[in-house]
Design a protein around this motif. Structure first.
Motif, PDB file in Angstrom:
ATOM      1  N   THR A 221       0.835  -1.221   0.077  1.00 41.13           N
ATOM      2  CA  THR A 221       0.150   0.252  -0.107  1.00 41.13           C
ATOM      3  C   THR A 221       0.766   1.012   0.107  1.00 41.13           C
ATOM      4  OG1 THR A 221      -0.220   0.003   2.215  1.00 41.13           O
ATOM      5  CG2 THR A 221      -2.008  -1.039   1.339  1.00 41.13           C
ATOM      6  N   LYS A 340     -10.710  -4.484  -2.588  1.00 40.96           N
ATOM      7  CA  LYS A 340      -9.849  -3.951  -1.534  1.00 40.96           C
ATOM      8  C   LYS A 340      -8.423  -3.944  -1.848  1.00 40.96           C
ATOM      9  CE  LYS A 340      -9.239  -5.701   3.210  1.00 40.96           C
ATOM     10  NZ  LYS A 340      -8.908  -6.864   3.854  1.00 40.96           N
ATOM     11  N   ASN A 341      -7.874  -4.765  -2.524  1.00 42.25           N
ATOM     12  CA  ASN A 341      -6.475  -4.707  -2.605  1.00 42.25           C
ATOM     13  C   ASN A 341      -6.316  -4.078  -3.870  1.00 42.25           C
ATOM     14  OD1 ASN A 341      -5.789  -5.857  -0.442  1.00 42.25           O
ATOM     15  ND2 ASN A 341      -6.152  -7.936  -1.121  1.00 42.25           N
TER      16      ASN A 341
END
Ligand code: ADP
Length: 450
Positions: A221, A340-341
């Motif tokens: 991230t 989400k990712n």
């Protein structure tokens, strides 16, 4: 006016090694009706005193709307405060310092030259503007001078008459690390950046900042932008920038350096090191926004690099700002899990009416729109969005319809409402990701008109 006055006073502040910060509360209207000359004069007097009576620490000018009427929600005043960490004022003098020729301590007049007129004039000007001025102070800790002026909101006189304004580059969802040892500066940057939709993390020093950048990258991230204060104890901003540039894992990171004006060597270094941007403190909001938008604009990947073939892993792409409109919690949950990712930032709305509100308040790269919803369905919401875009000359936001039926009529109905594409439930992850990339990529290619 506020930022310009701070800019002028910054030279004196920095030459004395003090921090000067300007914190304009996000709910402050951008334009108000008032007397710029008087306002500038009062701010200059108060900042001048704060600098004069402060040996070390910081001076913060803060502005916020205040004094809500009981019957209405609108604030009545704009409150300014100038806080310093200086010598302070003894309690018994607090009531008299606004009088002419009054100085808190006659023995200090030689050390701090002055006329004893500045505050009397400031009070007069504030009262002429219809406001009040007062002070709170503790000897040895510092003083805060407050004043208010009536708040009459207005719009700028010359509105640009261009029919189609270029849509602003969205900063929504950008991950930014702010590295500054000064808590107030970090707070102000966080407040401002969050207002623009950025995701902000703070670090109080160079070493901590570097660790955070490496950690985020290793967790998949990564930050996209680091805003660094050039002057910090131990590891300063330049050293940190060098560490970042030497680290191949952080090669994608854009650096915005904050420097002080009087340090011409800092400026020269900043130019030398090829930062994506460098700004002089105290940072002006518009300048910061433009720098970040320039970075955001450049980082967008052109369309031809963004057409993945089915089944293949998706390439690293620009963090899009997506609005997911869906009334069923389970479906929202599922789509959020799919996304989400990814580097996408997803906002949700539980019906068309909420979606419309969010659309008007934000800029989205793409909207996923459920068609069957209570309150306002997806067809109406899409039509309303298209109507607003046309009226305001806003670029068309890609809208992907999500429907329960794989019928031709359904598809036609959503297309004629203004959707660009159509996915049938149950939504498949791969198809969703491909559709998002395809339509969002098309919308962010420079020059594409829709
Ligand atoms: P002067 O020209 O003496 O600064 P002012 O009217 O501006 O006149 O201020 C009056 C007195 O109030 C100052 O002499 C000082 O004693 C006190 N004062 C004003 N601002 C501050 C401040 N920020 N911190 C401490 N004392 C202050």
């Amino acid at each position: 006016i506020i930022e310009k006055t701070c800019e002028v006073m910054a030279v004196r502040t920095h030459s004395r090694n003090l921090e000067l910060a300007c914190r304009i509360s996000p709910d402050t209207p951008q334009y108000i009706k008032g007397d710029p000359t008087r306002l500038r004069q009062v701010i200059t007097n108060l900042l001048g005193n704060a600098i004069k009576f402060t040996e070390k620490g910081e001076i913060v000018l803060m502005v916020l709307p205040t004094g809500k009427e009981i019957s209405s929600q609108s604030p009545q005043y704009l409150q300014f405060s100038v806080r310093d960490t200086g010598i302070g004022i003894p309690a018994e003098k607090l009531s008299t310092i606004f009088e002419k020729f009054t100085q808190a301590d006659s023995s200090i007049t030689r050390k701090y030259a002055g006329t004893g007129l500045g505050l009397a004039i400031s009070r007069q000007l504030v009262e002429l503007m219809g406001g009040k001025i007062w002070v709170e102070s503790k000897p040895q800790e510092g003083s805060t001078f407050f004043f208010t002026i009536p708040l009459e909101e207005t719009t700028p006189e010359e509105k640009p008459e261009t029919a189609v304004a270029e849509p602003e580059i969205s900063l929504q969802g950008w991950k930014i690390l702010v590295v500054d040892d000064n808590t107030t500066n970090r707070l102000i940057l966080r407040e401002t950046l969050t207002q623009w939709g950025c995701k902000v993390t703070e670090a109080a020093g160079g070493a901590e900042g570097l660790a955070e950048l490496i950690r985020a990258k290793s967790e998949g991230t990564p930050f996209q932008i680091a805003i660094l204060d050039s002057r910090m104890p131990e590891m300063d901003g330049f050293t940190l920038a060098q560490e970042i540039r030497n680290n191949p894992d952080l090669s994608f990171l854009s650096i915005v350096m904050l420097t002080s004006e009087n340090r011409s060597s800092d400026l020269a270094r900043a130019k030398d090191m090829n930062f994506e941007a460098y700004l002089i403190k105290p940072v002006k909001r518009q300048a910061l926004k433009e720098s970040l938008q320039a970075i955001a604009g450049k980082k967008r990947v052109p369309l031809q690099q963004q057409t993945p073939s089915a089944g293949k892993p998706l390439p690293e792409i620009h963090p899009l700002n997506i609005l997911l409109v869906e009334d069923t919690e389970d479906n929202r949950f599922l789509i959020l899990a799919y996304l989400k990712n990814t580097p996408y930032r997803v906002d949700t709305a539980e019906n068309g009416a909420v979606a419309l509100e969010k659309f008007l308040a934000n800029i989205y790269d793409l909207i996923l729109m459920d068609m069957q919803m209570p309150v306002m369905d997806g067809y109406t919401a899409t039509r309303e969005i298209r109507r607003h875009e046309q009226n305001e000359g806003r670029k068309s936001t890609p809208i992907i319809a999500l429907t329960a039926y794989a019928l031709k009529e359904e598809l036609q109905k959503s297309l004629s409402a203004g959707c660009d594409a159509h996915l049938t439930k149950p939504i498949k992850k791969q198809l969703l990701l491909e559709a998002i990339q395809k339509y969002a990529a098309a919308s962010i290619v420079p020059g594409k008109s829709s």
